[in-house]
Design an enzyme around this catalytic site. Structure first.
Site, PDB file in Angstrom:
ATOM      1  CB  SER A   1     -15.332  11.470  35.496  1.00 30.89           C
ATOM      2  OG  SER A   1     -13.988  11.887  35.587  1.00 30.89           O
ATOM      3  CE1 TYR A   2     -15.002   4.807  41.063  1.00 36.88           C
ATOM      4  CE2 TYR A   2     -13.083   4.152  39.780  1.00 36.88           C
ATOM      5  CZ  TYR A   2     -13.906   3.981  40.877  1.00 36.88           C
ATOM      6  OH  TYR A   2     -13.647   2.987  41.793  1.00 36.88           O
TER       7      TYR A   2
END
Length: 743
Positions: A207-208
């Site tokens: 994820s980010y």
């Protein structure tokens, strides 16, 4: 989309704010992107203005101090070994932490201490007991207690306690903690760690990676993320067991309101990612799995003793449930067994030792420790912390040594000591912490963006004025540490003004210094600098230099020191800006016009004389490399395009003749007698490398697309002012003096 660019996008598109929506997602998986598109939200103008405020403050403050410092000190000292003497509201306090630790180490005075270490033998085991007083700094008092214990001779067991304790599983992984682990455990610097994490994110594996949150949102799909890891050959079986027996709810962390903690999104193997990226991905996966694993539980046993009025103890522990340490073994606890004792039991001391030791100085800050200090003091954000640390390394303010320890250089130490002498606020974290608090209020819509920026700029304007007035105080420290330009460098070439020899100073930034005229002339930052055949520039009479880039494919180009620092032709700045990332390499202070950009009509080393044809890659011109024999080549004066010509030729030179078909310069090739491709053993041949079949067949291109016949592109060297080729449009114009990216 990054918050900082939201407002810019709205402005460029011309959309009204009320008609604009944005998609928020934290991973580039199909599920998350589709969900974001189905749940569009309006842009938050306050958050965007907060980012703008930070950028404006950092830009104006950084540029003002950096330009002044660089101009002042590089014009006086020759061995600073730094391209710019930069200042930044975040960068400089970061350096301040490193120098503060350095000063603590150098001013540290060791102090002796003493401690009692009684030993007993129980069930065949020799055990050293710990003294409840720890250590004493008075030898006479320590010897008094030693005498009391020695005269008693018998220890009595006064208390036996057993207690189950818990080592809690970790909270979600945010950027700062990832950077700390990457540096301390994986050996990656913060900058490299973020590059690897961003690559894993864009490839859809995690994820980010830029988040301050350690708390998962209530809607987070833990089962789905875990299920994606069941087939992993390394931890798949462990994950399958969690799903079967039931995973734990993660501990409560901090919700910063940005993105969820860093999480693996799909399974991967080492051969898919490469060694470095795999190490980072492996840790992210193990950390996430650890957050939903049971806690580690262990029994801690403590036995307390008394003798001569003094208390001692020993401790042991036994792991009951490994929990998350099964998947994160580096955090595992080891069993420590101690024999059984009975309360009231008397035990004879087998040995009594009065241990003498000395306090030790703290070690240099590690990157991990520095990141913690920056986070604690509000210096930088999760996105900018790696940049600030990388900057102080690139500026030669600190050096990374074994164990990722940050050791300040003389330049870094002198700068911070100078700030402390003039205005300590400039290198302390307090001002930056205040700025970040105000920016947070802007993001919440509680204060006006313009008022905050105006107030901060006013404060720094006053500090800058005072700093300029007191610069002599910092200069005194520089004078004691560094060599002046007069005492630096070696004699190289003649000055065109006084005809005396100038000194070449090779340390960053490379430059020539004329002691008679007291002038400094900046040179290209990369490459070897030598005198070029004792030739002189027809414009200013300065002796020419040749700059050669290293490597078999390195370029070479002549330059006049005066023209390089002071371009004499109007409009040449645009060409220099375009060429900054090309063959010239990164330039030093001021402009940078080598002979390959000079439009002088008659100089034998100018673009007009040595340019051959237009570059097929950009709007530049392919220029003959004058010292490339026997591997003759043309180099673009704008980009990194190389064109190799007839290899092994005795001589290749340009002529004043032009090709009638494409208007490129005709070159003359003197082939080697043994390898000549000409009939009857002839060696001399003239032609256009684009239109002449023989010469074109000998052309080899590197660092670019295939080299094709370009007669349709018009003049080989172009008809524009400055002699540029007619390419596909100019490159991106950049600030020739400073770029805020470097602060």
């Amino acid at each position: 989309m990054c918050i900082g660019y939201t407002t810019k996008v709205i402005q460029c598109t011309g959309f009204k704010t009320n008609d604009t929506y944005r998609a928020r997602f934290s991973s580039v998986t199909e599920k998350d992107v589709v969900k974001a598109l189905d749940n569009l939200v309006r842009p938050n103008k306050d958050e965007a203005m907060a980012v703008d405020a930070r950028q404006e403050i950092d830009l104006k403050v950084g540029v003002a101090f950096t330009r002044f410092q660089t101009s002042y000190f590089q014009g006086k000292y020759g061995n600073l070994d730094s391209r710019v003497i930069s200042y930044g509201p975040c960068q400089t306090p970061t350096l301040g932490f490193c120098v503060q630790r350095y000063l603590q180490i150098n001013t540290f005075k060791p102090e002796k201490f003493w401690s009692l270490h009684p030993y007993i033998i129980q069930n065949g085991y020799e055990i050293q007991l710990e003294w409840h007083r720890g250590r004493l700094f008075d030898i006479n008092v320590a010897m008094m207690f030693q005498k009391l214990v020695s005269e008693d001779g018998l220890l009595e067991v006064t208390e036996i306690s057993e207690k189950q304790e818990t080592k809690s599983r970790p909270v979600g992984l945010n950027t700062v903690n990832l950077l700390k682990v990457a540096s301390s455990a994986l050996g990656f610097g913060p900058q490299m760690a973020m590059q690897l994490a961003e690559r894993l994110y864009t490839q859809g594996f995690i994820s980010y990676p830029r988040t301050e949150s350690t708390a998962y949102p209530p809607s987070f799909d833990f089962r789905g993320v875990l299920s994606a890891q069941t087939n992993n050959p390394t931890w798949g079986n462990y994950v399958h067991g969690l799903l079967t027996t039931g995973y734990q709810k993660p501990r409560l962390g901090t919700d910063a309101g940005d993105h969820p903690p860093i999480t693996p999104m799909r399974s991967a193997a080492e051969d898919m990612l490469g060694n470095d990226a795999w190490k980072l991905y492996q840790y992210i996966c193990q950390h996430f799995i650890g957050t939903v694993s049971p806690d580690c539980k262990y029994i801690r046993k403590k036995v307390e003793f008394s003798i001569g009025g003094e208390s001692f103890h020993c401790t042991g522990q036994h792991v009951v449930t490994k929990g998350f340490t099964s998947i994160m073994p580096w955090l595992a606890l080891n069993d420590k067994n101690i024999p059984s004792f009975v309360k009231g039991q008397k035990i004879e001391i087998s040995k009594l030792e009065l241990y003498e030791g000395s306090t030790s100085a703290p070690d240099y800050l590690t990157e991990s420790e520095l990141i913690s200090l920056m986070e604690k003091n509000g210096i930088g954000t999760d996105a900018s912390i790696p940049v600030h640390i990388n900057n102080i390394c690139e500026r030669n303010y600190v050096q990374v040594q074994a164990g990722r320890k940050l050791v300040p250089t003389p330049l870094g130490i002198t700068l911070v000591r100078g700030y402390q002498t003039i205005d300590p606020d400039l290198c302390l974290p307090d001002i930056r912490s205040f700025i970040e608090q105000q920016i947070t209020l802007i993001a919440k819509g509680q204060v006006d963006h313009r008022h905050v920026v105006q107030h901060v700029i006013q404060q720094f304007t006053q500090k800058f004025s005072y700093f300029v007035k007191k610069i002599e105080d910092m200069d005194a420290l520089f004078e004691a540490q560094f060599s002046t330009l007069t005492d630096s460098g070696r004699i190289l070439s003649k000055c065109g003004k006084c005809l005396r020899y100038m000194k070449y100073i090779s340390s960053q930034p490379p430059r020539l210094y004329c002691g008679t005229c007291e002038e400094v002339y900046y040179l290209p930052q990369k490459g070897n600098i030598k005198l070029y055949k004792e030739l002189s520039c027809p414009l200013d009479n300065f002796e020419l230099l040749i700059c050669s880039m290293p490597g078999p494919d390195g370029k070479s180009f002549p330059l006049c020191p005066y023209c390089y620092s002071n371009p004499p032709f109007e409009g040449i700045e645009a060409l220099i800006n375009t060429a900054k990332t090309g063959s010239v390499g990164k330039i030093g202070k001021g402009s940078g016009m080598p002979c390959s950009l000079c439009p002088h009509p008659s100089c034998p080393n100018s673009l007009v004389s040595q340019g051959v044809c237009a570059c097929p890659e950009c709007s530049g011109t392919l220029v003959l490399d004058p010292i490339s024999a026997p591997r003759w080549k043309l180099c673009c004066n704008m980009c990194n395009c190389l064109v190799f010509l007839a290899q092994g030729a005795h001589r290749i030179s340009t002529t004043k003749e032009r090709c009638g078909e494409c208007d490129s310069s005709i070159i003359e090739v003197d082939f080697n007698k043994k390898t000549t491709p000409l009939e009857d053993g002839a060696t001399l041949h003239r032609g256009c490398i684009l239109c002449d079949e023989l010469l074109h067949s000998l052309v080899e291109m590197k660092h670019g697309r295939s080299f094709k016949h370009m007669s349709s592109r018009g003049r080989g060297r172009g008809a524009r002012k400055g002699g540029r080729g007619r390419g596909r449009g100019g490159g991106k114009i950049m600030d020739p003096k400073m770029s805020f990216r470097d602060f």
